[in-house]
Design a protein around this motif. Structure first.
Motif, PDB file in Angstrom:
ATOM      1  N   ALA A 185      27.487  15.038 145.797  1.00 41.93           N
ATOM      2  CA  ALA A 185      26.047  14.978 146.040  1.00 41.93           C
ATOM      3  C   ALA A 185      25.587  16.057 147.011  1.00 41.93           C
ATOM      4  CB  ALA A 185      25.662  13.601 146.573  1.00 41.93           C
ATOM      5  N   ARG A 191      32.324  17.232 136.250  1.00 37.95           N
ATOM      6  CA  ARG A 191      31.628  15.956 136.451  1.00 37.95           C
ATOM      7  C   ARG A 191      30.710  16.087 137.673  1.00 37.95           C
ATOM      8  NH1 ARG A 191      32.410  10.440 135.306  1.00 37.95           N
ATOM      9  NH2 ARG A 191      34.369  10.843 134.247  1.00 37.95           N
ATOM     10  N   ASP A 207      27.803  14.862 140.274  1.00 36.53           N
ATOM     11  CA  ASP A 207      27.171  13.638 140.769  1.00 36.53           C
ATOM     12  C   ASP A 207      25.703  13.706 140.374  1.00 36.53           C
ATOM     13  OD1 ASP A 207      25.618  12.168 143.143  1.00 36.53           O
ATOM     14  OD2 ASP A 207      27.639  11.311 142.960  1.00 36.53           O
ATOM     15  N   LYS A 208      25.092  12.555 140.132  1.00 38.20           N
ATOM     16  CA  LYS A 208      23.692  12.598 139.691  1.00 38.20           C
ATOM     17  C   LYS A 208      22.744  13.052 140.787  1.00 38.20           C
ATOM     18  CE  LYS A 208      22.454   7.732 140.273  1.00 38.20           C
ATOM     19  NZ  LYS A 208      21.971   6.563 139.543  1.00 38.20           N
ATOM     20  N   ARG A 209      23.188  13.034 142.041  1.00 38.10           N
ATOM     21  CA  ARG A 209      22.341  13.530 143.138  1.00 38.10           C
ATOM     22  C   ARG A 209      22.658  14.971 143.501  1.00 38.10           C
ATOM     23  NH1 ARG A 209      24.308   8.822 146.738  1.00 38.10           N
ATOM     24  NH2 ARG A 209      26.100   9.737 145.758  1.00 38.10           N
ATOM     25  N   TYR A 256      21.315  21.306 141.132  1.00 37.18           N
ATOM     26  CA  TYR A 256      21.654  22.052 139.935  1.00 37.18           C
ATOM     27  C   TYR A 256      22.357  23.361 140.254  1.00 37.18           C
ATOM     28  CZ  TYR A 256      21.144  24.581 135.572  1.00 37.18           C
ATOM     29  OH  TYR A 256      21.403  25.303 134.441  1.00 37.18           O
ATOM     30  N   GLU A 260      28.072  11.880 131.552  1.00 34.39           N
ATOM     31  CA  GLU A 260      26.634  11.898 131.300  1.00 34.39           C
ATOM     32  C   GLU A 260      26.039  10.506 131.252  1.00 34.39           C
ATOM     33  OE1 GLU A 260      28.655  11.636 127.429  1.00 34.39           O
ATOM     34  OE2 GLU A 260      28.820  13.123 128.971  1.00 34.39           O
ATOM     35  N   GLN A 298      25.920   8.383 133.539  1.00 32.64           N
ATOM     36  CA  GLN A 298      25.230   8.088 134.786  1.00 32.64           C
ATOM     37  C   GLN A 298      23.793   8.612 134.802  1.00 32.64           C
ATOM     38  OE1 GLN A 298      26.883  10.136 138.192  1.00 32.64           O
ATOM     39  NE2 GLN A 298      27.461  11.905 136.962  1.00 32.64           N
ATOM     40  N   PHE A 299      23.448   9.495 133.888  1.00 33.00           N
ATOM     41  CA  PHE A 299      22.107  10.072 133.855  1.00 33.00           C
ATOM     42  C   PHE A 299      21.172   9.332 132.914  1.00 33.00           C
ATOM     43  CE2 PHE A 299      24.998  13.614 134.911  1.00 33.00           C
ATOM     44  CZ  PHE A 299      24.522  13.890 136.175  1.00 33.00           C
ATOM     45  N   GLN A 300      21.659   8.339 132.224  1.00 33.47           N
ATOM     46  CA  GLN A 300      20.821   7.636 131.241  1.00 33.47           C
ATOM     47  C   GLN A 300      20.213   6.395 131.833  1.00 33.47           C
ATOM     48  OE1 GLN A 300      23.392   7.059 127.902  1.00 33.47           O
ATOM     49  NE2 GLN A 300      23.377   9.202 127.390  1.00 33.47           N
TER      50      GLN A 300
END
Length: 141
Positions: free
Chosen positions: A71, A107, A109-111, A114, A137, A139-141
Protein backbone atom coordinates in the motif's frame (compact mmCIF):
# COMPACT_ATOMS: atom_id res chain seq x y z
CA UNK A 1 -50.98 2.54 -72.29
CA UNK A 2 -54.16 3.98 -73.51
CA UNK A 3 -57.52 2.42 -74.08
CA UNK A 4 -59.26 3.24 -77.31
CA UNK A 5 -62.93 2.49 -77.40
CA UNK A 6 -64.95 3.35 -80.40
CA UNK A 7 -68.36 4.75 -79.91
CA UNK A 8 -71.07 2.14 -80.09
CA UNK A 9 -68.82 -0.88 -79.58
CA UNK A 10 -67.90 -2.42 -76.30
CA UNK A 11 -64.41 -3.81 -76.02
CA UNK A 12 -62.66 -5.21 -73.00
CA UNK A 13 -59.45 -3.47 -71.98
CA UNK A 14 -56.23 -5.21 -72.87
CA UNK A 15 -54.47 -6.92 -69.96
CA UNK A 16 -51.38 -5.20 -68.62
CA UNK A 17 -48.23 -7.08 -69.62
CA UNK A 18 -45.69 -5.18 -67.43
CA UNK A 19 -44.14 -6.90 -64.40
CA UNK A 20 -44.03 -5.02 -61.12
CA UNK A 21 -40.31 -5.17 -60.18
CA UNK A 22 -40.52 -3.21 -56.93
CA UNK A 23 -40.97 -6.27 -54.65
CA UNK A 24 -38.16 -8.06 -56.48
CA UNK A 25 -35.79 -5.13 -55.92
CA UNK A 26 -36.81 -4.93 -52.24
CA UNK A 27 -35.99 -8.61 -51.68
CA UNK A 28 -32.64 -8.27 -53.47
CA UNK A 29 -31.70 -5.24 -51.38
CA UNK A 30 -32.53 -7.10 -48.15
CA UNK A 31 -30.38 -10.04 -49.26
CA UNK A 32 -27.53 -7.69 -50.17
CA UNK A 33 -27.63 -6.00 -46.76
CA UNK A 34 -27.63 -9.38 -45.01
CA UNK A 35 -24.62 -10.45 -47.07
CA UNK A 36 -22.74 -7.25 -46.25
CA UNK A 37 -23.41 -7.70 -42.52
CA UNK A 38 -22.44 -11.38 -42.31
CA UNK A 39 -19.23 -11.39 -44.40
CA UNK A 40 -17.01 -9.41 -41.95
CA UNK A 41 -17.95 -11.76 -39.10
CA UNK A 42 -16.69 -14.74 -41.06
CA UNK A 43 -13.45 -13.04 -42.13
CA UNK A 44 -12.37 -12.11 -38.57
CA UNK A 45 -12.27 -15.65 -37.24
CA UNK A 46 -9.06 -16.94 -35.71
CA UNK A 47 -8.15 -20.58 -36.07
CA UNK A 48 -6.83 -21.92 -32.78
CA UNK A 49 -5.88 -25.52 -32.23
CA UNK A 50 -6.77 -26.32 -28.64
CA UNK A 51 -5.09 -29.24 -26.92
CA UNK A 52 -7.25 -32.29 -26.47
CA UNK A 53 -7.86 -34.28 -23.33
CA UNK A 54 -4.87 -36.45 -24.12
CA UNK A 55 -2.42 -33.54 -24.26
CA UNK A 56 0.70 -34.24 -22.24
CA UNK A 57 1.40 -32.04 -19.21
CA UNK A 58 4.22 -29.52 -19.53
CA UNK A 59 7.64 -31.15 -18.99
CA UNK A 60 8.50 -28.93 -16.02
CA UNK A 61 6.46 -26.67 -13.82
CA UNK A 62 7.31 -23.00 -14.37
CA UNK A 63 9.18 -21.06 -11.72
CA UNK A 64 6.90 -18.39 -10.26
CA UNK A 65 8.14 -15.15 -8.75
CA UNK A 66 5.58 -13.37 -6.60
CA UNK A 67 6.11 -9.60 -6.90
CA UNK A 68 3.88 -7.72 -4.47
CA UNK A 69 3.29 -3.97 -4.40
CA UNK A 70 2.38 -2.80 -0.91
CA UNK A 71 0.00 0.00 0.00
CA UNK A 72 2.92 2.38 0.62
CA UNK A 73 4.43 1.67 -2.85
CA UNK A 74 7.21 -0.75 -1.84
CA UNK A 75 7.95 -3.98 -3.67
CA UNK A 76 8.25 -7.47 -2.18
CA UNK A 77 10.12 -10.13 -4.19
CA UNK A 78 8.77 -13.50 -2.98
CA UNK A 79 8.02 -11.88 0.38
CA UNK A 80 11.46 -10.24 0.68
CA UNK A 81 11.57 -6.43 0.70
CA UNK A 82 13.22 -4.75 -2.31
CA UNK A 83 15.40 -1.77 -1.41
CA UNK A 84 14.66 0.48 -4.40
CA UNK A 85 13.93 0.45 -8.12
CA UNK A 86 17.55 -0.30 -9.02
CA UNK A 87 17.42 -3.41 -6.82
CA UNK A 88 14.11 -4.42 -8.46
CA UNK A 89 15.61 -3.99 -11.93
CA UNK A 90 18.68 -6.04 -10.95
CA UNK A 91 16.41 -8.89 -9.82
CA UNK A 92 14.31 -8.61 -12.97
CA UNK A 93 17.47 -8.64 -15.11
CA UNK A 94 18.67 -11.81 -13.36
CA UNK A 95 15.29 -13.40 -14.06
CA UNK A 96 15.35 -12.31 -17.71
CA UNK A 97 18.74 -13.91 -18.38
CA UNK A 98 17.76 -17.34 -17.05
CA UNK A 99 17.41 -20.05 -19.70
CA UNK A 100 13.76 -20.57 -18.72
CA UNK A 101 12.31 -17.21 -17.71
CA UNK A 102 10.20 -17.38 -14.55
CA UNK A 103 6.61 -16.21 -14.50
CA UNK A 104 6.28 -12.86 -12.73
CA UNK A 105 3.00 -12.70 -10.82
CA UNK A 106 2.47 -9.03 -9.98
CA UNK A 107 0.02 -8.59 -7.09
CA UNK A 108 -0.67 -4.94 -6.23
CA UNK A 109 -2.43 -3.97 -3.03
CA UNK A 110 -5.71 -2.21 -3.75
CA UNK A 111 -4.46 0.89 -1.90
CA UNK A 112 -1.13 0.96 -3.80
CA UNK A 113 -0.50 3.93 -6.06
CA UNK A 114 -0.51 3.30 -9.77
CA UNK A 115 3.00 4.68 -10.33
CA UNK A 116 4.60 1.85 -8.28
CA UNK A 117 2.72 -0.78 -10.30
CA UNK A 118 3.49 0.96 -13.59
CA UNK A 119 7.18 1.25 -12.64
CA UNK A 120 7.41 -2.50 -12.03
CA UNK A 121 5.62 -3.30 -15.27
CA UNK A 122 7.69 -0.89 -17.37
CA UNK A 123 10.96 -2.15 -15.87
CA UNK A 124 10.02 -5.76 -16.58
CA UNK A 125 9.01 -4.94 -20.15
CA UNK A 126 12.12 -2.86 -20.85
CA UNK A 127 14.41 -5.59 -19.52
CA UNK A 128 12.78 -8.21 -21.73
CA UNK A 129 10.60 -10.35 -19.47
CA UNK A 130 7.71 -11.85 -21.40
CA UNK A 131 5.80 -13.89 -18.80
CA UNK A 132 4.15 -11.23 -16.64
CA UNK A 133 0.69 -11.46 -15.17
CA UNK A 134 -1.45 -9.41 -12.80
CA UNK A 135 -2.96 -11.55 -10.06
CA UNK A 136 -5.36 -10.78 -7.25
CA UNK A 137 -7.92 -8.84 -9.29
CA UNK A 138 -10.71 -10.23 -7.09
CA UNK A 139 -9.86 -7.59 -4.46
CA UNK A 140 -10.83 -4.82 -6.89
CA UNK A 141 -14.35 -6.07 -7.58
Amino acid sequence: MSLHIKAGTEQEPEPMADINTTPLIDVLLVLLVMLIITIPIQLHSVNIEMPGKSAPPPPTQPVIVQLDVTADGRWLWNGEAVADRADLEARLRDAAFQTEQPEIHLRPDKRAKYDAVAAALSSAQRIGLTKIGLVGEEQFQ
